[in-house]
Design a protein around this motif. Structure first.
Motif, PDB file in Angstrom:
ATOM      1  N   PHE B 421      31.818 -81.172 -61.934  1.00  0.00           N
ATOM      2  CA  PHE B 421      30.744 -81.417 -60.965  1.00  0.00           C
ATOM      3  C   PHE B 421      30.409 -82.902 -60.876  1.00  0.00           C
ATOM      4  O   PHE B 421      30.659 -83.654 -61.807  1.00  0.00           O
ATOM      5  CB  PHE B 421      29.487 -80.641 -61.363  1.00  0.00           C
ATOM      6  CG  PHE B 421      29.636 -79.164 -61.187  1.00  0.00           C
ATOM      7  CD1 PHE B 421      29.249 -78.565 -60.011  1.00  0.00           C
ATOM      8  CD2 PHE B 421      30.194 -78.390 -62.180  1.00  0.00           C
ATOM      9  CE1 PHE B 421      29.400 -77.201 -59.826  1.00  0.00           C
ATOM     10  CE2 PHE B 421      30.355 -77.034 -62.014  1.00  0.00           C
ATOM     11  CZ  PHE B 421      29.951 -76.436 -60.827  1.00  0.00           C
ATOM     12  N   ASN B 422      29.794 -83.276 -59.743  1.00  0.00           N
ATOM     13  CA  ASN B 422      29.357 -84.648 -59.520  1.00  0.00           C
ATOM     14  C   ASN B 422      28.567 -85.181 -60.725  1.00  0.00           C
ATOM     15  O   ASN B 422      27.687 -84.508 -61.238  1.00  0.00           O
ATOM     16  CB  ASN B 422      28.465 -84.660 -58.276  1.00  0.00           C
ATOM     17  CG  ASN B 422      28.130 -86.040 -57.823  1.00  0.00           C
ATOM     18  OD1 ASN B 422      27.639 -86.848 -58.600  1.00  0.00           O
ATOM     19  ND2 ASN B 422      28.407 -86.328 -56.569  1.00  0.00           N
ATOM     20  N   ASN B 424      26.359 -87.373 -60.948  1.00  0.00           N
ATOM     21  CA  ASN B 424      24.953 -87.697 -60.715  1.00  0.00           C
ATOM     22  C   ASN B 424      24.053 -86.470 -60.596  1.00  0.00           C
ATOM     23  O   ASN B 424      22.865 -86.588 -60.335  1.00  0.00           O
ATOM     24  CB  ASN B 424      24.801 -88.544 -59.452  1.00  0.00           C
ATOM     25  CG  ASN B 424      25.424 -89.906 -59.598  1.00  0.00           C
ATOM     26  OD1 ASN B 424      26.289 -90.289 -58.817  1.00  0.00           O
ATOM     27  ND2 ASN B 424      25.015 -90.648 -60.611  1.00  0.00           N
ATOM     28  N   MET B 425      24.638 -85.276 -60.776  1.00  0.00           N
ATOM     29  CA  MET B 425      23.874 -84.041 -60.599  1.00  0.00           C
ATOM     30  C   MET B 425      22.602 -84.036 -61.463  1.00  0.00           C
ATOM     31  O   MET B 425      21.532 -83.643 -60.995  1.00  0.00           O
ATOM     32  CB  MET B 425      24.774 -82.874 -60.982  1.00  0.00           C
ATOM     33  CG  MET B 425      24.569 -81.636 -60.180  1.00  0.00           C
ATOM     34  SD  MET B 425      24.789 -81.898 -58.444  1.00  0.00           S
ATOM     35  CE  MET B 425      26.000 -80.693 -58.090  1.00  0.00           C
ATOM     36  N   ASP B 427      20.982 -86.643 -62.756  1.00  0.00           N
ATOM     37  CA  ASP B 427      20.039 -87.674 -62.311  1.00  0.00           C
ATOM     38  C   ASP B 427      19.238 -87.155 -61.127  1.00  0.00           C
ATOM     39  O   ASP B 427      18.018 -87.326 -61.061  1.00  0.00           O
ATOM     40  CB  ASP B 427      20.800 -88.940 -61.898  1.00  0.00           C
ATOM     41  CG  ASP B 427      21.443 -89.624 -63.093  1.00  0.00           C
ATOM     42  OD1 ASP B 427      21.014 -89.338 -64.222  1.00  0.00           O
ATOM     43  OD2 ASP B 427      22.369 -90.421 -62.886  1.00  0.00           O
ATOM     44  N   ILE B 428      19.943 -86.517 -60.203  1.00  0.00           N
ATOM     45  CA  ILE B 428      19.270 -85.963 -59.017  1.00  0.00           C
ATOM     46  C   ILE B 428      18.230 -84.931 -59.443  1.00  0.00           C
ATOM     47  O   ILE B 428      17.075 -84.979 -59.024  1.00  0.00           O
ATOM     48  CB  ILE B 428      20.312 -85.312 -58.073  1.00  0.00           C
ATOM     49  CG1 ILE B 428      21.029 -86.388 -57.250  1.00  0.00           C
ATOM     50  CG2 ILE B 428      19.685 -84.284 -57.150  1.00  0.00           C
ATOM     51  CD1 ILE B 428      20.175 -87.019 -56.170  1.00  0.00           C
ATOM     52  N   GLU B 430      16.759 -84.523 -62.271  1.00  0.00           N
ATOM     53  CA  GLU B 430      15.657 -85.121 -63.025  1.00  0.00           C
ATOM     54  C   GLU B 430      14.647 -85.795 -62.088  1.00  0.00           C
ATOM     55  O   GLU B 430      13.446 -85.658 -62.260  1.00  0.00           O
ATOM     56  CB  GLU B 430      16.214 -86.145 -64.026  1.00  0.00           C
ATOM     57  CG  GLU B 430      15.300 -86.358 -65.219  1.00  0.00           C
ATOM     58  CD  GLU B 430      15.864 -87.377 -66.187  1.00  0.00           C
ATOM     59  OE1 GLU B 430      17.100 -87.525 -66.268  1.00  0.00           O
ATOM     60  OE2 GLU B 430      15.050 -88.028 -66.867  1.00  0.00           O
ATOM     61  N   THR B 431      15.162 -86.505 -61.078  1.00  0.00           N
ATOM     62  CA  THR B 431      14.231 -87.196 -60.179  1.00  0.00           C
ATOM     63  C   THR B 431      13.507 -86.224 -59.248  1.00  0.00           C
ATOM     64  O   THR B 431      12.485 -86.564 -58.679  1.00  0.00           O
ATOM     65  CB  THR B 431      14.966 -88.245 -59.314  1.00  0.00           C
ATOM     66  OG1 THR B 431      15.981 -87.584 -58.569  1.00  0.00           O
ATOM     67  CG2 THR B 431      15.578 -89.318 -60.159  1.00  0.00           C
ATOM     68  N   MET B 439      18.776 -75.846 -63.448  1.00  0.00           N
ATOM     69  CA  MET B 439      20.071 -76.296 -62.909  1.00  0.00           C
ATOM     70  C   MET B 439      21.178 -75.388 -63.426  1.00  0.00           C
ATOM     71  O   MET B 439      22.073 -74.999 -62.680  1.00  0.00           O
ATOM     72  CB  MET B 439      20.350 -77.741 -63.359  1.00  0.00           C
ATOM     73  CG  MET B 439      19.668 -78.800 -62.546  1.00  0.00           C
ATOM     74  SD  MET B 439      20.196 -78.803 -60.826  1.00  0.00           S
ATOM     75  CE  MET B 439      21.778 -79.618 -60.959  1.00  0.00           C
ATOM     76  N   VAL B 443      22.500 -73.478 -60.322  1.00  0.00           N
ATOM     77  CA  VAL B 443      23.636 -74.204 -59.740  1.00  0.00           C
ATOM     78  C   VAL B 443      24.941 -73.933 -60.510  1.00  0.00           C
ATOM     79  O   VAL B 443      25.911 -73.446 -59.944  1.00  0.00           O
ATOM     80  CB  VAL B 443      23.360 -75.724 -59.672  1.00  0.00           C
ATOM     81  CG1 VAL B 443      24.583 -76.466 -59.132  1.00  0.00           C
ATOM     82  CG2 VAL B 443      22.145 -75.998 -58.795  1.00  0.00           C
TER      83      VAL B 443
END
Lengths: 261, 527
Positions: B421-422, B424-425, B427-428, B430-431, B439, B443
């Protein structure tokens, strides 16, 4: 460009980051005003990505403050700072439809969960993706995926949106289209955006102001025109202008040649 | 569900891995009495057994990998028909316990065997011949699966380049195919060697007077309760598995650099296709013979005296408690598959989707460590560590030892799926205020359904067939059905062992079929 104190959305004060004994960010300070598009331009390793990650709270600074609307947010969790972020490749949730991607975080948000559907619909409508709402990310083009990523971020109504080289992954044609779209969306929503890039043309095309960085320092922070007309130092001249001039020259050569033939 | 749940579960995994892997291994070392060490290793009996084990394992490995190599080549590099079905049928032997392969040989080629009587031949089955034949039957499907992978994922553009350069087919094989295979080939050889070297099932029933190390260990521990000697032999059995483990870790570090740009194009070649067809048919016949023997023996009155149809043997098997032990096995396999799936998947999630910290690195290494511990050794470690605790003698300890025994392969499968998986998943999420557990459930789990089903099936089937790790831990109450085979064999209840093998095969085929249908259903949904 003068910034009135009341206009300031984001204010960074003496931000300092030391990592493995090296100064990655060297006590930098700058302000971004409401509705402004700021490009942070620099080569890889200049500290721009670290700056972005610290702003949103994915990394912690060694020292310094981050203020949003005058309030210190540097100790808050990433999701409590009122910022959103868009990465390269977008990191959309692959198993969810466009609509679910936008609605998902809203549903988990205590304050927004009761209006999650309405907000998601409205945002997708505004961004022109409503007709694709039932598609999965792998059924979308690169540009459409970017729009979904923006919609997903906008839906949470952030005060500042950070963009980590979102256009770099696209091919040349799409890049041109997306640059324009990004600018349009930013104007339409009057969003405050900070855009990280190593591409000079991108920065000059998109930004209201450009912050040129090198080795953790701000070399110059000004409008594109001022930077072009009056580069602050040799570094800015070499990294930014020389590159642009080179491009311009080859463009002229190319058109000259076409005219000649 | 917030990040505290995640942190709590992560802590649980760390404790779990220490209690179920690290501490039992340490207790193996602590149980060795140094006085015994020299005594056991310097005895003439030990050097004989070492010799037997190495010769039998070495010969079986070479033949098994060769057969598998040709088979994988036939299936993947020719235009024969029914390839997909054949590939499945060739893995059927993995669905029965190793000891069943030994039993199958006894039924076919023993002094009163079906083939012995039918063809009037008499090979001296008991001894090296039996061990080698049984070990080949039991191990070649594993080698076949691993080798199929290399054939499948070879980049054809290299062959095109070779054709442009004017290399002959033979030159292409020696300069492209073989070098490409070197790394996997080493892994295959070590995997097969370790599998055979540490197996006691086959040599127990067809070894005759040829004693191998695992059989000796089995008898010392089960028969004489001589744990110190068992531990010393266990340590010796650890060696090849440990070497294989280090080699695999190295291979993993180097990473898989293959980037396929074009799948292999199979040219027309009648001779090759005819050879491939014949070869596949021969292998298929050899695989099905023991299974047919099991089926036949289950339904005759008394082999070989009265061959009339009768269900008496089956009735007798149930009288001897087969029903209860089948229930045990089903419960053990189901719970192992569920508990194992959850722990393995979560452990893989921690490592694939979090920052590389010291703790995570340690979790990764311990997860992989189970590859280096053969079943019998793990079983002995568990006896030494858990004896006297509340879990000892229950179904739970059987589930636990199975989970750890089969931990590494599905762990790697899940780890690889989740790593795709990406980056940055997290980080996204979390923000956006989405917790790690959300998740995971919303996901990652839906996106990796196929992997999850695959892990479940792997754990279930292996828990159903294993006799190694569980052998020292089972008692008359918690015993899985596969362990009835050596027991019935020692009581000369041959027909009952045949019926049990058939029963295990039937359960596993049913599960595999159900999994296949489920996967197809999911694939249809996704279209």
């Amino acid at each position: 460009m003068e910034i009135l104190k009341d206009d300031i959305k984001l204010s960074v004060r003496g931000l300092y980051k030391k990592y493995d004994g090296k100064d990655v960010l060297n006590r930098i300070s700058f302000d971004v005003k409401q509705g402004e598009f700021l490009s942070v331009l620099g080569p890889s390793g200049c500290g721009k990505t670290t700056l972005l990650r610290i702003l949103i709270g994915l990394e912690t600074q060694t020292d310094g403050e981050i203020l949003i609307d005058g309030k210190d947010v540097s100790k808050l969790k990433p999701n409590e700072r009122g910022m959103g972020i868009i990465f390269q490749n977008y990191a959309l949730f692959p198993n969810m439809t466009v609509f679910e991607n936008v609605e998902y975080a809203l549903k988990l948000n205590k304050e927004l969960k009761f209006q999650s559907k309405a907000i998601a619909e409205r945002t997708l409508e505004q961004i022109g993706m409503m007709e694709h709402k039932d598609k999965k990310p792998n059924q979308l083009s690169g540009g459409q995926q970017q729009r979904v990523a923006i919609a997903r971020t906008l839906a949470l109504n952030p005060k500042v949106i950070l963009l980590d080289e979102p256009i770099s992954a696209l091919d040349v044609t799409n890049r041109e289209i997306m640059k324009k779209e990004l600018k349009d969306i930013q104007k339409k929503f009057n969003s405050t955006m900070i855009f990280i890039t190593h591409e000079q043309e991108e920065a000059f095309y998109l930004a209201d102001r450009i912050m040129v960085m090198s080795e953790g320092n701000i070399e110059q922070l000004d409008t594109p025109k001022n930077i072009y007309d009056n580069p602050a130092n040799k570094y800015v001249e070499d990294f930014v202008l020389a590159h642009l001039d080179q491009k311009l020259e080859s463009l002229l050569k190319c058109t000259g040649k076409i005219a000649h033939e | 569900m917030n990040n505290r749940t995640y942190k709590g579960l992560r802590l649980f995994i760390v404790v779990f891995l220490f209690v179920s892997v690290v501490f039992p291994l340490i207790s193996l070392l602590l149980n060795i009495e140094f006085a015994d060490f020299g005594k056991v290793l310097s005895s003439p009996q030990f050097s004989d057994m070492m010799f037997n084990s190495i010769v039998a394992t070495g010969a079986s490995t070479i033949i098994s990998v060769t057969i598998a190599f040709i088979l994988a080549w036939c299936v993947n590099r020719s235009n024969i028909k029914f390839k997909a079905i054949l590939a499945v049928l060739f893995t059927l032997p993995m669905l029965i316990p190793s000891i069943s392969h030994g039993m199958g040989l006894v039924l076919l080629l023993g002094s009163n065997g079906l083939l012995t009587n039918l063809l009037g031949i008499n090979i001296e089955l008991y001894g090296f011949t039996g061990i080698i034949l049984g070990s080949i039957l039991y191990s070649f499907p594993v080698a076949f699966l691993m080798l199929t992978d290399i054939f499948k994922y070879e980049d054809y553009t290299t062959y095109e380049a070779a054709q442009v350069l004017g290399l002959t087919k033979k030159q292409q094989f020696t300069t492209i195919t073989l070098p490409n295979m070197r790394k996997t080939m080493i892994s295959v050889i070590f995997a097969v060697f370790t599998m055979i070297f540490t197996d006691y099932g086959v040599p127990l029933v067809v070894g005759g007077t040829v004693m191998t190390l695992p059989v000796y260990m089995y008898r010392e521990v089960i028969g004489l309760l001589n744990f110190s000697t068992g531990a010393i032999i266990g340590l010796v059995l650890l060696i090849p598995a440990f070497v294989a483990f280090i080699i695999d870790l190295k291979a993993e570090e180097n990473g898989n650099t293959s980037t396929i740009t074009k799948g292999y194009i199979i040219t027309k070649n009648k001779a090759r296709d005819v050879f491939s067809s014949i070869y596949c048919i021969v292998v298929l016949v050899i695989i099905s013979l023991p299974i047919l023997a099991f089926a036949l023996l289950s339904v005759v009155k008394q082999y070989p005296i009265d061959m009339s149809f009768s269900l008496e043997n089956i009735a007798q098997a149930f009288d001897l408690g087969v029903g209860m032990y089948l229930q045990n096995s089903l419960a053990i396999s189901l719970v192992t598959a569920l508990v194992g799936l959850c722990t393995i998947y979560f452990t893989a999630y921690i490592n694939a989707r979090s920052k590389k910290t010291f703790t995570n690195g340690m979790i990764h290494l311990i997860s992989m460590l189970s590859l280096a511990v053969p079943g019998v050794v793990l079983g002995l470690c568990y006896v030494l560590f858990f004896k006297g605790t509340f879990i000892y003698g229950t179904l739970a300890i059987i589930v636990l030892v199975n989970t750890i025994h089969f931990f590494a392969s599905p762990y790697l499968l899940a780890y690889n799926s989740l790593s795709k998986f990406n980056k940055n998943m997290e980080d996204i999420s979390e923000t956006m205020g989405i917790s790690k557990m959300r998740m995971l459930l919303d996901v990652y789990v839906p996106c990796t359904r196929e992997t999850i089903i695959e892990i479940f099936s792997y754990l279930f089937v292996n828990a159903m067939v294993t006799i190694s790790a569980v052998s020292f831990l089972a008692n008359f109450k918690n015993m899985p059905i596969a362990l009835m085979i050596p027991q019935f064999d020692s009581q000369s209840l041959i027909e009952a062992t045949a019926f049990i093998s058939l029963l295990i095969l039937f359960v596993n085929i049913t599960v595999k079929l159900a999994i296949y249908l489920l996967k197809r259903h999911i694939a249809k949904q996704e279209v």
